[in-house]
Enzyme design. Structure first.
Site, PDB file in Angstrom:
ATOM      1  N   ASN A 165       0.873  -1.179   0.000  1.00  0.00           N
ATOM      2  CA  ASN A 165       0.000   0.000   0.000  1.00  0.00           C
ATOM      3  C   ASN A 165       0.908   1.225   0.000  1.00  0.00           C
ATOM      4  O   ASN A 165       1.471   1.578   1.031  1.00  0.00           O
ATOM      5  CB  ASN A 165      -0.902  -0.012   1.241  1.00  0.00           C
ATOM      6  CG  ASN A 165      -1.744   1.246   1.333  1.00  0.00           C
ATOM      7  OD1 ASN A 165      -1.897   1.972   0.352  1.00  0.00           O
ATOM      8  ND2 ASN A 165      -2.285   1.506   2.513  1.00  0.00           N
ATOM      9  N   LYS A 183       0.034   4.221  -0.369  1.00  0.00           N
ATOM     10  CA  LYS A 183      -0.667   5.413   0.153  1.00  0.00           C
ATOM     11  C   LYS A 183      -0.403   6.610  -0.767  1.00  0.00           C
ATOM     12  O   LYS A 183      -0.257   6.423  -1.959  1.00  0.00           O
ATOM     13  CB  LYS A 183      -0.246   5.711   1.602  1.00  0.00           C
ATOM     14  CG  LYS A 183      -0.250   4.472   2.485  1.00  0.00           C
ATOM     15  CD  LYS A 183      -0.156   4.802   3.943  1.00  0.00           C
ATOM     16  CE  LYS A 183       0.101   3.539   4.738  1.00  0.00           C
ATOM     17  NZ  LYS A 183      -0.227   3.660   6.146  1.00  0.00           N
ATOM     18  N   HIS A 207      -9.610   1.064   4.165  1.00  0.00           N
ATOM     19  CA  HIS A 207      -8.388   1.246   4.958  1.00  0.00           C
ATOM     20  C   HIS A 207      -8.712   2.176   6.133  1.00  0.00           C
ATOM     21  O   HIS A 207      -9.529   3.093   5.999  1.00  0.00           O
ATOM     22  CB  HIS A 207      -7.282   1.837   4.082  1.00  0.00           C
ATOM     23  CG  HIS A 207      -5.943   1.805   4.741  1.00  0.00           C
ATOM     24  ND1 HIS A 207      -5.563   2.751   5.682  1.00  0.00           N
ATOM     25  CD2 HIS A 207      -4.919   0.939   4.635  1.00  0.00           C
ATOM     26  CE1 HIS A 207      -4.347   2.460   6.105  1.00  0.00           C
ATOM     27  NE2 HIS A 207      -3.928   1.359   5.492  1.00  0.00           N
ATOM     28  N   GLU A 215      -7.286   4.614   7.316  1.00  0.00           N
ATOM     29  CA  GLU A 215      -7.101   6.048   7.014  1.00  0.00           C
ATOM     30  C   GLU A 215      -8.322   6.602   6.287  1.00  0.00           C
ATOM     31  O   GLU A 215      -8.696   7.758   6.470  1.00  0.00           O
ATOM     32  CB  GLU A 215      -5.807   6.245   6.203  1.00  0.00           C
ATOM     33  CG  GLU A 215      -4.585   5.996   7.077  1.00  0.00           C
ATOM     34  CD  GLU A 215      -3.367   5.459   6.345  1.00  0.00           C
ATOM     35  OE1 GLU A 215      -3.299   5.540   5.110  1.00  0.00           O
ATOM     36  OE2 GLU A 215      -2.469   4.943   7.043  1.00  0.00           O
ATOM     37  N   GLU A 246      -5.967  -5.097  10.193  1.00  0.00           N
ATOM     38  CA  GLU A 246      -4.926  -4.119  10.487  1.00  0.00           C
ATOM     39  C   GLU A 246      -5.252  -3.383  11.780  1.00  0.00           C
ATOM     40  O   GLU A 246      -6.097  -2.481  11.782  1.00  0.00           O
ATOM     41  CB  GLU A 246      -4.834  -3.093   9.354  1.00  0.00           C
ATOM     42  CG  GLU A 246      -4.514  -3.688   8.002  1.00  0.00           C
ATOM     43  CD  GLU A 246      -3.880  -2.646   7.094  1.00  0.00           C
ATOM     44  OE1 GLU A 246      -2.749  -2.877   6.668  1.00  0.00           O
ATOM     45  OE2 GLU A 246      -4.499  -1.602   6.852  1.00  0.00           O
ATOM     46  N   GLY A 283       1.868   2.134  10.613  1.00  0.00           N
ATOM     47  CA  GLY A 283       2.784   3.275  10.472  1.00  0.00           C
ATOM     48  C   GLY A 283       3.418   3.712  11.775  1.00  0.00           C
ATOM     49  O   GLY A 283       4.008   4.787  11.848  1.00  0.00           O
ATOM     50  N   SER A 338       2.961  -2.380  10.332  1.00  0.00           N
ATOM     51  CA  SER A 338       4.413  -2.394  10.521  1.00  0.00           C
ATOM     52  C   SER A 338       5.069  -3.742  10.169  1.00  0.00           C
ATOM     53  O   SER A 338       6.027  -4.155  10.826  1.00  0.00           O
ATOM     54  CB  SER A 338       4.771  -1.945  11.932  1.00  0.00           C
ATOM     55  OG  SER A 338       4.286  -0.622  12.155  1.00  0.00           O
TER      56      SER A 338
HETATM   57  C1  PEP Z   1      -0.937   0.052   5.759  1.00  0.00           C
HETATM   58  O1  PEP Z   1      -0.794   1.106   5.180  1.00  0.00           O
HETATM   59  O2  PEP Z   1      -1.940  -0.645   5.504  1.00  0.00           O
HETATM   60  C2  PEP Z   1       0.061  -0.365   6.735  1.00  0.00           C
HETATM   61  C3  PEP Z   1      -0.097  -1.503   7.374  1.00  0.00           C
HETATM   62  O3  PEP Z   1       1.107   0.488   6.930  1.00  0.00           O
HETATM   63  P1  PEP Z   1       2.493   0.128   7.696  1.00  0.00           P
HETATM   64  O4  PEP Z   1       2.981  -1.167   7.089  1.00  0.00           O
HETATM   65  O5  PEP Z   1       3.391   1.285   7.369  1.00  0.00           O
HETATM   66  O6  PEP Z   1       2.187  -0.002   9.124  1.00  0.00           O
END
Ligand code: PEP
Length: 253
Positions: A9, A11, A97, A99, A169, A175, A215
């Site tokens: 992803n 983003k 997601h 976000e 998630e 992040g 992460s």
């Molecule tokens: C994501 O954007 O779905 C995500 C899990 O980000 P990160 O791996 O940076 O935590």
């Protein structure tokens, strides 16, 4: 065997030129995807065709959109329909997601509509769910995620739900550099599969890929993916570094 998936992803990151270099660098690295394994790149809309062109001829590697609109077409300035995405060869869309839920007010009901329009267009929704820190601290993550699944997915038929990829998630791990332990990921993803089995039966539940996101990086991917109910990952930050994401692809079981 259900699919094992490494999904990037990106983003809202990278210029066009940086995006080109990232894909070129990644494709130059050694990786081998078995028939049950896939790598997916969820990239910004302006880069979809460029990335799709670079991936042409690659087995089990796909470009994905990060969002779509709930409507088929019409006067919705600035939005992108699933039909448009399908017409340029996109086959996967990240839906819900955290976000998008947080900054763009996407509710479980809106996400149910997005899942529907994806499936109507033969598009695979990568449906994200997961709890915020306050819910995890109160140890209420199971009920929280169960509600997300119920309100966005359980109207689907048994046939349709098997076309959905679920990405669990935990928001507190996205992040932040804070990863759920592989046991925490396994526990809740086993719970998700149990819920799906309760709703649709075990055979259907066992056919649905459930990814972990939060992460994931080269150094922890293998351990997380080795858990029986973790079928790969949705990866943000580490997917912006070719070597990191390539190692993550090579960590799929
Ligand atoms: C994501 O954007 O779905 C995500 C899990 O980000 P990160 O791996 O940076 O935590």
């Amino acid at each position: 065997m259900r699919k094992q998936i490494a999904a990037a992803n990106w983003k809202m990151n990278l210029t066009y030129q940086q995006a080109e270099s990232l894909v070129d660098n990644l494709l130059a690295l050694p990786h081998q995807l078995a028939a049950h394994q896939e790598a997916i790149f969820a990239v910004p809309f302006p880069y979809l065709t460029m990335v799709a062109d670079k991936l042409k001829g690659k087995q089990n590697v796909y470009v994905a959109a990060q969002n779509c609109y709930t409507k088929k077409s019409g006067a919705f300035t600035g939005e992108t329909s699933v039909e448009m995405l399908a017409s340029i060869g996109v086959k996967h869309i990240v839906i819900g997601h955290s976000e998008r839920r947080e900054y763009f007010n996407e509710t479980n009901e809106i996400l149910a509509q997005k899942v529907d329009i994806c499936l109507e267009n033969n598009m695979t929704p990568i449906f994200c769910c997961g709890e915020p820190l306050s819910v995890r601290e109160a140890n209420e993550q199971d009920a929280f995620v169960a509600k997300q699944l119920k309100e966005s997915l359980y109207h689907l038929s048994a046939d349709a739900i098997q076309k959905v990829v679920i990405a669990y998630e935990p928001i507190w791990a996205i992040g932040t550099g804070k990863t759920a332990t592989s046991q925490q990921a396994q526990d809740i993803q086993a719970f998700i599969r149990q819920q799906l089995a309760g709703q649709y039966g075990e055979t259907v539940a066992n056919n649905i890929s459930i990814l972990y996101g939060g992460s994931v990086k080269a150094s922890n991917a293998k351990e997380i993916f080795s858990q029986p109910d973790v079928d790969g990952g949705l990866v943000g930050g580490a997917a912006l570094i070719a070597e990191e994401f390539n190692t993550i692809i090579n960590s799929l079981k």
